[in-house]
Design an enzyme around this catalytic site. Structure first.
Site, mmCIF file in Angstrom:
data_model
loop_
_atom_site.group_PDB
_atom_site.id
_atom_site.type_symbol
_atom_site.label_atom_id
_atom_site.label_comp_id
_atom_site.label_asym_id
_atom_site.label_seq_id
_atom_site.Cartn_x
_atom_site.Cartn_y
_atom_site.Cartn_z
ATOM 1 C CB THR A 45 56.802 97.817 34.210
ATOM 2 O OG1 THR A 45 57.032 96.429 34.484
ATOM 3 C CG2 THR A 45 55.620 97.947 33.261
ATOM 4 C CB CYS A 100 53.051 77.848 33.703
ATOM 5 S SG CYS A 100 53.636 76.907 32.280
#
Length: 383
Positions: A74, A325
């Protein structure tokens, strides 16, 4: 009797490679000191860090002095996107991306656009997950574009992107191209990957967490996006030498056995693709040919993805899902949505070097009943 566990979630995070474990433990003894210090302990850490840098640079096909370590994938993505955008503010504030980029890339592009009053220009993909090279070229050559981002291949469905054509178009327009190699390096040859800035995630090739890879090619305009230091390797708190060394050793180990493993994994993936297609109302996703060797994804109609993953986990199989999800968002995968395919009831398989044909056969043996069980519990069996 305890049922053996089978790990099939290696698309983004591979188990720690034995070579990486050994290197990590050794470096905890020899590479604990700050490599920026001039004393003997610091110089020893510096030697280990420089060796790791040289080894990874060779595999990625970049110069040693172009490669830096960050604290995570990241952080590498943020440094790549924000660093290029910061150096090209006068050129524009629009960031071109594909609709299936890693969320970290999309978030960084949104940040650039919001900060500069620009926009994120998304290039759509087809049902296999690939961008159209001509459309990408048209978007890149639009006035006001600061940079473009395109992944080598998609980690959710395995589809490879037309990177060569995209890089040619970006170069013709004088637009820097950021290429995300996560899920690819160590699994396929990436030395020929064109791009002005490359980022990679060592965990995808069996390294320990705590390190990311950023390569800014010579001649690319880049400005440090944060207050820490003045170079790409300005990691708050410093680079983890043990993590960097483990990343280099595991990558070299993966590359050493890549040719034979790639052939074996492609055969196993094809077996999964055929087996999953036999399950009623199931769609196998991604490109049939231009794909990563170790990733395969399929979606089952009338199935809740979380329930199916839990059922497979109960039966001893750890798998992933492109549905992505969470309890807080309950949103389906942006990748599958962009492809226009079924985004629920999704299973993503990522093979590891330890995956065997017996593991795949065992998975395919339980898959039909696992799907039927979930459908029965949801009251949709036989539809």
């Amino acid at each position: 009797m305890v049922t053996p566990r089978v790990y099939l979630d290696g698309a983004a995070t591979q188990p720690l490679h034995p070579a990486a474990r050994e290197a990590l433990l050794a470096a905890l003894d020899d590479g604990w000191a700050d490599p920026r210090r001039l004393h003997s302990e610091g110089r020893r850490s510096r030697a280990l860090l420089d060796g790791a840098r040289e080894a990874i640079a060779a595999v990625l096909g970049v110069r040693t002095d172009e490669l830096s370590f960050t604290g995570s994938h990241t952080q590498a993505v943020h440094a790549a996107v924000l660093g290029v955008a910061g150096a090209r503010r006068r050129a524009g504030t629009t960031v071109v991306t594909s609709t299936v980029e890693h969320p970290t890339v999309l978030h960084a592009a949104d940040h650039v656009a919001a900060r500069g009053g620009g926009a994120r220009s998304d290039v759509a993909v087809d049902r296999t997950g690939a961008v159209d090279a001509d459309t990408f070229a048209e978007s890149v050559n639009t006035p006001g574009v600061s940079l473009a981002c395109l992944q080598f291949a998609n980690a959710e469905v395995g589809t490879r992107q037309p990177l060569e054509a995209a890089a040619t178009a970006a170069a013709a327009g004088g637009v820097p191209l950021v290429v995300d190699l996560s899920a690819c390096a160590g699994h396929v040859d990436v030395r020929g990957a064109r791009g002005d800035v490359l980022v990679a995630d060592p965990q995808s090739w069996g390294a320990a967490p705590g390190v990311g890879v950023l390569a800014v090619r010579a001649g690319t305009r880049w400005a440090a996006p944060g207050p820490e230091g003045d170079g790409p390797e300005a990691v708050p708190g410093g680079v983890s030498v043990p993590a960097a060394l483990a990343a280099a050793v595991s990558l070299e180990a993966m590359v050493a056995g890549r040719a034979a493993r790639e052939a074996e994994q492609r055969a196993l993936v094809e077996r999964v693709r055929r087996g999953a297609a036999q399950v009623p109302d199931t769609e196998v996703l991604g490109d049939d040919v231009h794909r990563l060797p170790h990733v395969v994804t399929f979606s089952c109609l009338y199935v809740d993805g979380e329930a199916l993953l839990s059922e497979l986990d109960r039966r001893g199989f750890a798998v992933g899902s492109g549905s992505a999800c969470t309890a807080s968002t309950l949103e389906p995968s942006h990748v599958l949505t962009a492809m226009g395919v079924l985004s629920h009831g999704n299973v993503r398989i990522g093979l590891t070097p330890a995956t065997t044909g017996a593991d795949v056969d065992a998975f395919l043996a339980v898959l039909p009943d696992a799907v039927a069980t979930v459908r029965r519990e949801l009251g949709v069996e036989g539809l």
